[in-house]
Enzyme design. Structure first.
Site, mmCIF file in Angstrom:
data_model
loop_
_atom_site.group_PDB
_atom_site.id
_atom_site.type_symbol
_atom_site.label_atom_id
_atom_site.label_comp_id
_atom_site.label_asym_id
_atom_site.label_seq_id
_atom_site.Cartn_x
_atom_site.Cartn_y
_atom_site.Cartn_z
ATOM 1 N N SER A 1 0.776 -1.647 0.013
ATOM 2 C CA SER A 1 -0.227 -0.069 -0.094
ATOM 3 C C SER A 1 0.902 0.850 -0.084
ATOM 4 O O SER A 1 0.706 2.032 -0.122
ATOM 5 C CB SER A 1 -1.129 0.055 1.351
ATOM 6 O OG SER A 1 -0.104 -0.392 2.754
ATOM 7 N N TYR A 2 2.331 1.324 0.372
ATOM 8 C CA TYR A 2 2.776 2.214 0.618
ATOM 9 C C TYR A 2 3.071 3.007 -0.385
ATOM 10 O O TYR A 2 3.547 2.328 -1.837
ATOM 11 C CB TYR A 2 4.267 2.188 0.999
ATOM 12 C CG TYR A 2 4.085 1.883 1.973
ATOM 13 C CD1 TYR A 2 3.103 1.594 3.466
ATOM 14 C CD2 TYR A 2 6.102 1.240 2.922
ATOM 15 C CE1 TYR A 2 3.166 1.407 4.853
ATOM 16 C CE2 TYR A 2 5.767 0.581 4.781
ATOM 17 C CZ TYR A 2 4.285 0.591 4.925
ATOM 18 O OH TYR A 2 4.758 0.388 6.636
ATOM 19 N N VAL A 3 2.998 3.832 -0.614
ATOM 20 C CA VAL A 3 2.792 5.240 -2.392
ATOM 21 C C VAL A 3 2.110 4.484 -3.396
ATOM 22 O O VAL A 3 2.626 4.473 -4.874
ATOM 23 C CB VAL A 3 4.103 5.505 -2.445
ATOM 24 C CG1 VAL A 3 4.234 6.705 -3.478
ATOM 25 C CG2 VAL A 3 5.055 6.044 -1.229
ATOM 26 N N GLY A 4 1.054 3.358 -3.458
ATOM 27 C CA GLY A 4 0.289 3.107 -4.256
ATOM 28 C C GLY A 4 0.801 2.359 -4.894
ATOM 29 O O GLY A 4 1.024 1.918 -5.833
ATOM 30 N N GLY A 5 2.096 1.161 -4.119
ATOM 31 C CA GLY A 5 2.922 0.012 -4.589
ATOM 32 C C GLY A 5 4.139 1.067 -5.863
ATOM 33 O O GLY A 5 4.675 0.162 -5.198
#
Length: 239
Positions: free
Chosen positions: A30-34
């Site tokens: 989920s970090y920075v949308g992948g």
């Protein structure tokens, strides 16, 4: 000290961390949308066997083994690797998340397939201690990624003036982390800065250490944590 990437997707910063000696890299789907996973995968693909990579997925009570395997495969693709060193159930704050037997069956299968080396849970919520203790007592995890900072120190709590941050205070956390250590479970600390300058850290600052350095040193010197991950968003911060 490990590389935290919740706000970072710059491959140059990842490479800089590696060149400065960082060997543990923490991320999540989920970090920075992948893009966080992708930046680590692109930056470290030629030195993959020199580093330890941890990533995370939220295994919810209603998810099944197929869901978990799809999440893992997607992370493997973004990270440009065929295995994850540590795969975490992300942001756990309820026992119901841990009672999903599909998650543990998935973990066993993925380990057998060589896609996961170790598994763990991560969390920083108000029910964190109960969740950690549940996993310890049932021998479910290899690694715990936990919020842990000087704010857990009872002496500091007595004088705490502000708690303007979203990390819950868990007074029993040191006791439970000691239980984990006694069982050989790895412990990685996160959220080590605990509200930053909102709390008065001047008594901890000596030997010309900055506030952040003093806070990190506290976490690592307690003997509870094997490592600490720090959010690294620039080369100067890494230095």
């Amino acid at each position: 000290i490990g590389y935290g990437s919740s706000s970072t997707s710059d491959e140059l910063i990842v490479k800089h961390a590696f060149n400065k000696g960082i060997r543990y890299f923490d991320t999540a789907e989920s970090y920075v949308g992948g893009d966080s996973e992708s930046s680590i995968g692109n930056a470290l693909k030629f030195v993959r066997h020199e580093v330890v990579i941890g990533t995370k997925t939220k295994a919810r009570p209603y998810n099944n083994k197929k869901d978990f395997m799809q999440s893992l495969e997607d992370s493997l693709k973004r990270l440009k690797t065929d295995y994850i060193d540590i795969y975490y159930n992300h942001a756990v704050n309820s026992i119901s998340r841990l009672e999903n037997t599909d998650w543990w069956e998935f973990v066993d299968k993925a380990k057998t397939q060589g896609k996961i080396r170790y598994t763990g849970i991560s969390g920083h919520g108000s029910n964190l201690v109960d969740c950690i203790e549940y996993c310890i007592d049932k021998n479910l995890v290899d690694v715990i990624l936990s919020a842990f900072s000087f704010a857990q120190d009872p002496k500091f709590l007595e004088k705490l003036r502000h708690t303007f941050h979203f990390v819950a205070i868990n007074p029993r956390l040191p006791e439970v982390l000691r239980k984990a250590k006694d069982k050989g479970i790895g412990v990685i600390a996160m959220k080590t800065l605990a509200g930053a300058r909102l709390n008065d850290m001047r008594p901890y600052e000596d030997n010309n250490l900055t506030y952040a350095q003093a806070a990190i040193q506290w976490s690592l010197n307690t003997s509870f944590a094997d490592a600490a991950i720090i959010s690294m968003t620039s080369e100067s911060l890494i230095d």
